[in-house]
Design a protein around this motif. Structure first.
Motif, PDB file in Angstrom:
ATOM      1  N   LEU A  34    -102.218 -35.626 -12.539  1.00 22.88           N
ATOM      2  CA  LEU A  34    -103.519 -35.043 -12.192  1.00 22.88           C
ATOM      3  C   LEU A  34    -104.208 -34.450 -13.415  1.00 22.88           C
ATOM      4  CD1 LEU A  34    -102.560 -33.394  -8.809  1.00 22.88           C
ATOM      5  CD2 LEU A  34    -104.049 -35.370  -9.155  1.00 22.88           C
ATOM      6  N   LEU A  35    -103.446 -33.906 -14.346  1.00 20.15           N
ATOM      7  CA  LEU A  35    -104.005 -33.384 -15.588  1.00 20.15           C
ATOM      8  C   LEU A  35    -104.706 -34.492 -16.362  1.00 20.15           C
ATOM      9  CD1 LEU A  35    -104.233 -31.072 -17.710  1.00 20.15           C
ATOM     10  CD2 LEU A  35    -102.054 -31.907 -18.619  1.00 20.15           C
ATOM     11  N   LEU A  36    -104.107 -35.672 -16.423  1.00 21.18           N
ATOM     12  CA  LEU A  36    -104.730 -36.792 -17.122  1.00 21.18           C
ATOM     13  C   LEU A  36    -105.981 -37.265 -16.399  1.00 21.18           C
ATOM     14  CD1 LEU A  36    -101.586 -38.775 -18.311  1.00 21.18           C
ATOM     15  CD2 LEU A  36    -102.970 -37.118 -19.573  1.00 21.18           C
ATOM     16  N   PHE A  37    -105.962 -37.303 -15.063  1.00 21.53           N
ATOM     17  CA  PHE A  37    -107.170 -37.631 -14.303  1.00 21.53           C
ATOM     18  C   PHE A  37    -108.281 -36.626 -14.607  1.00 21.53           C
ATOM     19  CE2 PHE A  37    -104.469 -40.310 -11.675  1.00 21.53           C
ATOM     20  CZ  PHE A  37    -105.327 -41.328 -11.313  1.00 21.53           C
ATOM     21  N   GLN A  38    -107.927 -35.345 -14.703  1.00 23.76           N
ATOM     22  CA  GLN A  38    -108.898 -34.295 -14.981  1.00 23.76           C
ATOM     23  C   GLN A  38    -109.528 -34.485 -16.356  1.00 23.76           C
ATOM     24  OE1 GLN A  38    -108.434 -31.634 -17.379  1.00 23.76           O
ATOM     25  NE2 GLN A  38    -110.338 -30.636 -16.836  1.00 23.76           N
ATOM     26  N   ARG A  39    -108.739 -34.902 -17.335  1.00 24.41           N
ATOM     27  CA  ARG A  39    -109.278 -35.108 -18.684  1.00 24.41           C
ATOM     28  C   ARG A  39    -110.316 -36.203 -18.718  1.00 24.41           C
ATOM     29  NH1 ARG A  39    -103.784 -34.655 -22.269  1.00 24.41           N
ATOM     30  NH2 ARG A  39    -103.448 -32.437 -21.913  1.00 24.41           N
ATOM     31  N   LEU A  40    -110.225 -37.151 -17.824  1.00 22.05           N
ATOM     32  CA  LEU A  40    -111.263 -38.167 -17.732  1.00 22.05           C
ATOM     33  C   LEU A  40    -112.375 -37.691 -16.807  1.00 22.05           C
ATOM     34  CD1 LEU A  40    -111.208 -41.833 -17.953  1.00 22.05           C
ATOM     35  CD2 LEU A  40    -112.327 -40.920 -15.960  1.00 22.05           C
ATOM     36  N   GLY A  41    -112.021 -37.241 -15.624  1.00 27.66           N
ATOM     37  CA  GLY A  41    -113.016 -36.891 -14.615  1.00 27.66           C
ATOM     38  C   GLY A  41    -113.926 -35.752 -15.002  1.00 27.66           C
ATOM     39  N   ALA A  42    -113.370 -34.681 -15.551  1.00 31.11           N
ATOM     40  CA  ALA A  42    -114.170 -33.504 -15.871  1.00 31.11           C
ATOM     41  C   ALA A  42    -114.814 -33.580 -17.245  1.00 31.11           C
ATOM     42  CB  ALA A  42    -113.297 -32.252 -15.788  1.00 31.11           C
ATOM     43  N   GLU A  43    -114.262 -34.359 -18.152  1.00 33.33           N
ATOM     44  CA  GLU A  43    -114.757 -34.371 -19.522  1.00 33.33           C
ATOM     45  C   GLU A  43    -115.528 -35.633 -19.886  1.00 33.33           C
ATOM     46  OE1 GLU A  43    -111.378 -33.455 -21.994  1.00 33.33           O
ATOM     47  OE2 GLU A  43    -110.849 -31.742 -20.743  1.00 33.33           O
ATOM     48  N   LEU A  95    -102.513 -42.181 -27.083  1.00 36.35           N
ATOM     49  CA  LEU A  95    -102.070 -42.440 -25.719  1.00 36.35           C
ATOM     50  C   LEU A  95    -101.330 -41.215 -25.185  1.00 36.35           C
ATOM     51  CD1 LEU A  95    -101.660 -44.486 -23.378  1.00 36.35           C
ATOM     52  CD2 LEU A  95     -99.482 -45.087 -24.467  1.00 36.35           C
ATOM     53  N   TYR A  96    -101.789 -40.727 -24.023  1.00 31.86           N
ATOM     54  CA  TYR A  96    -101.114 -39.651 -23.292  1.00 31.86           C
ATOM     55  C   TYR A  96    -100.594 -40.268 -22.002  1.00 31.86           C
ATOM     56  CZ  TYR A  96    -104.045 -36.935 -26.448  1.00 31.86           C
ATOM     57  OH  TYR A  96    -104.656 -36.436 -27.562  1.00 31.86           O
ATOM     58  N   PHE A  97     -99.439 -39.826 -21.515  1.00 32.26           N
ATOM     59  CA  PHE A  97     -98.901 -40.481 -20.328  1.00 32.26           C
ATOM     60  C   PHE A  97     -97.876 -39.615 -19.610  1.00 32.26           C
ATOM     61  CE2 PHE A  97     -96.373 -41.663 -23.970  1.00 32.26           C
ATOM     62  CZ  PHE A  97     -95.068 -41.484 -23.537  1.00 32.26           C
ATOM     63  N   VAL A  98     -97.667 -39.970 -18.347  1.00 31.76           N
ATOM     64  CA  VAL A  98     -96.552 -39.450 -17.556  1.00 31.76           C
ATOM     65  C   VAL A  98     -96.049 -40.617 -16.712  1.00 31.76           C
ATOM     66  CG1 VAL A  98     -98.057 -38.595 -15.700  1.00 31.76           C
ATOM     67  CG2 VAL A  98     -95.759 -37.691 -15.929  1.00 31.76           C
ATOM     68  N   GLU A 102     -90.574 -40.263 -18.400  1.00 33.98           N
ATOM     69  CA  GLU A 102     -90.954 -39.397 -19.508  1.00 33.98           C
ATOM     70  C   GLU A 102     -92.388 -38.909 -19.362  1.00 33.98           C
ATOM     71  OE1 GLU A 102     -91.174 -41.307 -23.436  1.00 33.98           O
ATOM     72  OE2 GLU A 102     -91.010 -43.210 -22.401  1.00 33.98           O
ATOM     73  N   CYS A 103     -92.689 -37.871 -20.154  1.00 38.92           N
ATOM     74  CA  CYS A 103     -93.994 -37.230 -20.057  1.00 38.92           C
ATOM     75  C   CYS A 103     -94.474 -36.878 -21.459  1.00 38.92           C
ATOM     76  CB  CYS A 103     -93.880 -35.964 -19.206  1.00 38.92           C
ATOM     77  SG  CYS A 103     -95.420 -35.084 -18.998  1.00 38.92           S
ATOM     78  N   ASN A 104     -95.675 -37.309 -21.812  1.00 37.50           N
ATOM     79  CA  ASN A 104     -96.283 -36.967 -23.093  1.00 37.50           C
ATOM     80  C   ASN A 104     -97.762 -36.729 -22.828  1.00 37.50           C
ATOM     81  OD1 ASN A 104     -97.468 -36.847 -25.593  1.00 37.50           O
ATOM     82  ND2 ASN A 104     -96.258 -38.499 -26.458  1.00 37.50           N
ATOM     83  N   THR A 105     -98.106 -35.516 -22.428  1.00 38.97           N
ATOM     84  CA  THR A 105     -99.496 -35.204 -22.089  1.00 38.97           C
ATOM     85  C   THR A 105    -100.142 -34.246 -23.078  1.00 38.97           C
ATOM     86  OG1 THR A 105     -98.812 -33.397 -20.638  1.00 38.97           O
ATOM     87  CG2 THR A 105     -99.120 -35.575 -19.623  1.00 38.97           C
ATOM     88  N   GLU A 106     -99.405 -33.797 -24.084  1.00 43.76           N
ATOM     89  CA  GLU A 106     -99.952 -32.801 -25.010  1.00 43.76           C
ATOM     90  C   GLU A 106    -100.277 -33.374 -26.386  1.00 43.76           C
ATOM     91  OE1 GLU A 106    -100.940 -29.784 -24.100  1.00 43.76           O
ATOM     92  OE2 GLU A 106    -100.333 -30.404 -22.102  1.00 43.76           O
ATOM     93  N   ILE A 107     -99.301 -33.918 -27.072  1.00 46.00           N
ATOM     94  CA  ILE A 107     -99.502 -34.355 -28.457  1.00 46.00           C
ATOM     95  C   ILE A 107    -100.100 -35.754 -28.511  1.00 46.00           C
ATOM     96  CG2 ILE A 107     -98.346 -34.873 -30.633  1.00 46.00           C
ATOM     97  CD1 ILE A 107     -96.329 -32.666 -29.848  1.00 46.00           C
ATOM     98  N   GLY A 128     -96.721 -44.592 -13.079  1.00 44.04           N
ATOM     99  CA  GLY A 128     -97.147 -43.966 -14.323  1.00 44.04           C
ATOM    100  C   GLY A 128     -98.657 -43.821 -14.372  1.00 44.04           C
ATOM    101  N   VAL A 129     -99.089 -42.841 -15.170  1.00 40.94           N
ATOM    102  CA  VAL A 129    -100.509 -42.634 -15.448  1.00 40.94           C
ATOM    103  C   VAL A 129    -100.641 -42.584 -16.969  1.00 40.94           C
ATOM    104  CG1 VAL A 129    -102.496 -41.121 -15.163  1.00 40.94           C
ATOM    105  CG2 VAL A 129    -100.848 -41.344 -13.305  1.00 40.94           C
ATOM    106  N   TYR A 130    -101.590 -43.348 -17.511  1.00 37.24           N
ATOM    107  CA  TYR A 130    -101.782 -43.471 -18.949  1.00 37.24           C
ATOM    108  C   TYR A 130    -103.239 -43.167 -19.273  1.00 37.24           C
ATOM    109  CZ  TYR A 130     -97.535 -46.107 -18.180  1.00 37.24           C
ATOM    110  OH  TYR A 130     -96.281 -46.497 -17.787  1.00 37.24           O
TER     111      TYR A 130
END
Length: 134
Positions: A34-43, A95-98, A102-107, A128-130
Motif C-alpha cells: 500500500l505504501l508503494l501504491f500511495q507513492r504513485l497515487g498521491a504523488e 526499483l522499490y518492491f515488496v 523480500e521487501c525493499n521500499t526505502e533505498i 508482489g508490488v513493484y
C-alpha cells in the motif's frame, strides 16, 4: 484505542496491515504494498497511458510527479515467475518492491537501461508490488 485498515496480507493469509506483538506494532507485507501504491497515487497527479501486453493477474499504473519523474507500478497477484521488459529510454531507474520473500521500499535498487533503452523487472514469487521510478 488503535484502529487500522484491513487488507489481505498474502504472506500471512490474514486480513491486516499490522499486528501487535509484545505491545508493539509489526507491519505486514500488505502495508508496504500500500505504501508503494500511495507513492504513485498521491504523488503522481498526472496519470499516463500505457502500452503493454495484457498479462493475467497483473495490473499496471503510471504517472508523473510534479518534478517530472515517471513512476510505473506493477502489481502481481498469484502470478507465476516472469519478467517485465520496460522501455524507459536512455535513463537510469530505481526499483522499490515488496514480495512474498523480500521487501525493499526505502533505498531502492538501481537499474541501468540497456542499449535499447529497456530495463527488466524480475517477478520470482506469487505476489508482489513493484514501483519503478525514472
Amino acid at each position: 484505542r488503535v484502529e487500522t485498515a484491513f487488507y489481505y496480507a498474502w504472506a500471512t493469509s490474514i486480513w491486516s496491515v499490522s499486528y501487535v506483538n509484545n505491545l508493539a506494532f509489526t507491519l505486514r507485507p500488505a502495508y508496504y504494498g500500500l505504501l508503494l501504491f500511495q507513492r504513485l497515487g498521491a504523488e503522481c497527479a498526472d496519470r499516463l497511458d500505457l502500452n503493454f501486453d495484457e498479462c493475467a493477474n497483473v495490473k499496471f499504473l503510471a504517472g508523473k510527479t510534479t518534478d517530472g519523474k515517471t513512476r510505473l507500478l506493477i502489481s502481481c497477484y498469484e502470478k507465476e515467475e516472469t519478467e517485465f521488459k520496460i522501455k524507459i529510454g536512455k535513463s537510469d531507474a530505481t526499483l522499490y518492491f515488496v514480495t512474498d520473500k523480500e521487501c525493499n521500499t526505502e533505498i531502492g535498487k538501481y537499474l541501468k537501461s540497456d542499449e535499447s533503452g529497456n530495463v527488466v523487472v524480475y517477478h520470482k514469487c506469487e505476489n508482489g508490488v513493484y514501483l519503478l521510478e525514472f
